[in-house]
Write an enzyme that holds these catalytic residues in place. Structure first.
Site, PDB file in Angstrom:
ATOM      1  CD  GLN A  11      -2.775  -1.090   2.499  1.00 48.32           C
ATOM      2  OE1 GLN A  11      -3.881  -0.556   2.523  1.00 48.32           O
ATOM      3  NE2 GLN A  11      -2.255  -1.655   3.566  1.00 48.32           N
ATOM      4  CB  VAL A  12       3.328   2.600   2.386  1.00 46.98           C
ATOM      5  CG1 VAL A  12       4.318   3.773   2.450  1.00 46.98           C
ATOM      6  CG2 VAL A  12       2.269   2.751   3.475  1.00 46.98           C
ATOM      7  CG  ASP A  35      12.271 -12.706  -0.290  1.00 42.90           C
ATOM      8  OD1 ASP A  35      11.683 -12.265   0.719  1.00 42.90           O
ATOM      9  OD2 ASP A  35      12.196 -13.900  -0.658  1.00 42.90           O
ATOM     10  CE1 TYR A  60       5.151 -13.451   8.439  1.00 49.19           C
ATOM     11  CE2 TYR A  60       3.642 -12.167   9.791  1.00 49.19           C
ATOM     12  CZ  TYR A  60       4.054 -13.382   9.276  1.00 49.19           C
ATOM     13  OH  TYR A  60       3.385 -14.532   9.609  1.00 49.19           O
ATOM     14  CG  ASP A 101      -0.645   1.469  16.290  1.00 47.87           C
ATOM     15  OD1 ASP A 101      -1.391   0.837  17.045  1.00 47.87           O
ATOM     16  OD2 ASP A 101      -0.636   1.302  15.055  1.00 47.87           O
ATOM     17  CE1 TYR A 124       3.484  -5.835  11.509  1.00 49.35           C
ATOM     18  CE2 TYR A 124       2.298  -4.479  13.116  1.00 49.35           C
ATOM     19  CZ  TYR A 124       2.934  -4.612  11.886  1.00 49.35           C
ATOM     20  OH  TYR A 124       3.021  -3.538  11.047  1.00 49.35           O
ATOM     21  CE  LYS A 128       7.035  -2.527  11.242  1.00 49.79           C
ATOM     22  NZ  LYS A 128       7.557  -2.467   9.850  1.00 49.79           N
TER      23      LYS A 128
END
Length: 298
Positions: A11-12, A35, A60, A101, A124, A128
């Site tokens: 998306q970004v 990758d 991911y 966030d 997740y 991050k």
């Protein structure tokens, strides 16, 4: 200036290919060429392409799947950004990276500042945060943008899911006790381009400092409020979409259990972004209207 974008089909990443064009030569690579699940190959790729700036929009993002596949999530979201950071340091390149966030636990009663203690409550978020820490430890010039509730006219996201379900069902139940600011991928990309232009000027003047910045829409809503706004906007802006849904019932998170826990508060304060780069993000509902216009072909 040569800019390397990873995650070109996301998306970004897809929006970045457009937003960054005025800044120089954009090389946007999808997973077939870059990758992140193979971090050991990244340095050679960067050395081959010789970018001045690396914008890492690949990630991911399967939050629930990460609970049972944390190693893969950490490889892509933690180890790979660290490898990009190390090669950026060696080459003197600037690294731009996106975080979330979800590095916070969601218990704060006010919007999160960049310096608030991190305490991810799911795999997740931990993956991050690992990426953020690896980039910081590398010593490379970097900008880390934490964003939240990303949506777009393409890809898999809440807006497109709601429009699909709204065309299939008469009623829906949507979580109402998680609060955040839905953020349009195009706004993220445009803000990145503005910040990046300023950052490169600072680097030339030897006044640049690396940092973490919140990058999210202004305003706030719940997932339930977001869903209602999507349907109201779709009825006004997408008259041919054929919505069936007549009722959207608010429910607590406990009524919709998921493998990964979600923060109750995903609000991000954006004062630091404005102070450093002069960027004021649009309100989430204004961004939604523009995204629906795009879906309508306007």
């Amino acid at each position: 200036m040569k800019l390397l974008v990873t995650g070109a089909n996301g998306q970004v990443g897809w929006e970045l290919a457009r937003s960054l064009m005025p800044l120089g030569d954009v090389i946007a690579l999808d997973r077939s060429r870059c990758d992140l699940s193979r971090p050991a190959a990244l340095a050679a790729l960067v050395d081959e392409l010789e970018p001045d700036v690396i914008i890492n929009a690949a990630a991911y993002t399967a939050v629930d799947r990460a609970e049972s596949d944390e190693a893969a999530a950490t490889l892509i979201n933690g180890v790979a950004p660290g490898e990009l950071a190390r090669v950026a340091k060696r080459r003197g390149a600037l690294l731009v990276h996106y975080s979330t966030d979800y590095v916070f636990d969601g218990t704060k009663s006010a919007p999160y500042d960049e310096d608030d203690p991190v305490a991810p409550i799911n795999a997740y978020g931990r993956s991050k945060l690992a990426g953020e820490l690896a980039i910081g430890e590398s010593g490379c010039d970097h900008l880390i943008f934490r964003t939240t509730w990303v949506f777009a006219a393409r890809g898999g996201n809440f807006v497109r899911t709601m429009l699909r379900l709204g065309a299939e069902r008469d009623s829906l139940h949507v979580v109402a006790d998680q609060i955040g600011a839905p953020t349009w991928a195009r706004n993220i990309a445009d803000a990145t381009a503005l910040a990046l232009a300023r950052a490169q000027a600072e680097r030339q003047q030897r006044s640049f400092s690396s940092g973490v910045f919140n990058l999210a829409s202004r305003g706030e809503t719940s997932w339930h409020g977001f869903a209602e706004a999507i349907f109201a906007g779709a009825r006004a802006q997408l008259p041919g979409i054929g919505l069936k849904v007549a009722a959207v019932a608010p429910i607590p998170s406990s009524a919709y259990p998921t493998p990964a826990a979600r923060p109750a508060n995903s609000r991000l304060a954006a004062g630091k972004l404005q102070a450093r780069f002069g960027i004021v993000m649009p309100r989430w509902d204004e961004a939604l209207a523009r995204c629906l216009d795009e879906l309508a072909g306007r």
